[in-house]
Design an enzyme around this catalytic site. Structure first.
Site, mmCIF file in Angstrom:
data_model
loop_
_atom_site.group_PDB
_atom_site.id
_atom_site.type_symbol
_atom_site.label_atom_id
_atom_site.label_comp_id
_atom_site.label_asym_id
_atom_site.label_seq_id
_atom_site.Cartn_x
_atom_site.Cartn_y
_atom_site.Cartn_z
ATOM 1 C CG HIS A 143 -4.341 -3.012 4.989
ATOM 2 N ND1 HIS A 143 -4.840 -3.493 6.098
ATOM 3 C CD2 HIS A 143 -4.209 -4.095 3.979
ATOM 4 C CE1 HIS A 143 -4.938 -4.816 5.917
ATOM 5 N NE2 HIS A 143 -4.425 -5.260 4.542
ATOM 6 C CG LEU A 144 -0.386 -3.427 -1.040
ATOM 7 C CD1 LEU A 144 0.279 -2.232 -1.645
ATOM 8 C CD2 LEU A 144 0.340 -4.687 -0.954
ATOM 9 C CG HIS A 145 -5.989 -0.760 -1.356
ATOM 10 N ND1 HIS A 145 -5.428 -0.068 -0.153
ATOM 11 C CD2 HIS A 145 -6.636 0.203 -1.785
ATOM 12 C CE1 HIS A 145 -5.621 1.038 -0.478
ATOM 13 N NE2 HIS A 145 -6.286 1.218 -1.481
ATOM 14 C CD GLN A 146 -2.640 -5.320 -8.322
ATOM 15 O OE1 GLN A 146 -1.423 -5.134 -8.254
ATOM 16 N NE2 GLN A 146 -3.099 -6.547 -8.558
#
Length: 186
Positions: A143-146
């Protein structure tokens, strides 16, 4: 005593004469080391914490702000106080999987987080980035997270550099409220 941490002199072999050093114990970090809150697989239904957080209250999920396509949340295992992440609601692993609306809102919310962190904590700079894949250091690669990590002049003291320990001066709930209060309307 810092919240969640204790310092105490250590005796040689646990029973000998005390030495001159203080030890900083951070037992709460063991949960991260042992994989607490890690998904069991790559799908949204595999225990992904980023998929579950939006159903929580802001306080319980450490959510700082919510947008239409992404949300801002404090890192449960922060590198520095105020370490914030911008996360799409949609369960995607790679930046190239975001649609145009998600990409634009992720960028805009990153700017808003920087404004809030400067206002709330006087951050001098930031480390901002996406760790794409396990090989790149992503703790939750599915799950993409910046990450938005606030930095201050001189914050690389001996604790993280030599001691491999970070000292956080505030509880996460207090940090979340401080950033939510400083979040720009928008």
């Amino acid at each position: 005593m810092l919240h969640g941490m204790t310092t105490e002199p250590v005796q040689q072999n646990g029973v000998g004469t005390q030495d001159a050093f203080q030890r900083l114990w951070t037992p709460h970090r063991m949960a991260y080391i042992q994989g607490e809150n890690k998904p069991t697989g790559p799908e949204a239904g595999d225990g992904c914490p980023f998929c579950g957080i939006p159903q929580m209250s802001d306080a319980d999920g450490l959510v700082v702000a919510r947008g239409k396509h992404v949300f801002a949340v404090l890192n449960l295992y922060p590198y520095n106080g105020g370490h914030t992440m911008i996360v799409p609601y949609r369960h995607v692993a790679d930046y190239t999987e975001l649609d145009g609306h998600e990409t634009a809102e992720l960028a805009e919310m990153t700017k808003m987080a920087m404004v809030a962190l400067r206002k709330a904590s006087g951050a001098h700079g930031f480390n901002i980035g996406l760790n794409q894949g396990v090989a790149a250091g992503a703790g939750i690669a599915a799950h993409l997270h910046q990450h938005i990590v606030p930095r201050w002049g001189g914050d690389s003291n001996f604790m993280p550099v030599i001691g491999h320990t970070r000292v956080l001066p505030q509880l996460l709930a207090e940090t979340r409220q401080m950033l939510a209060d400083a979040w720009p309307s928008g």
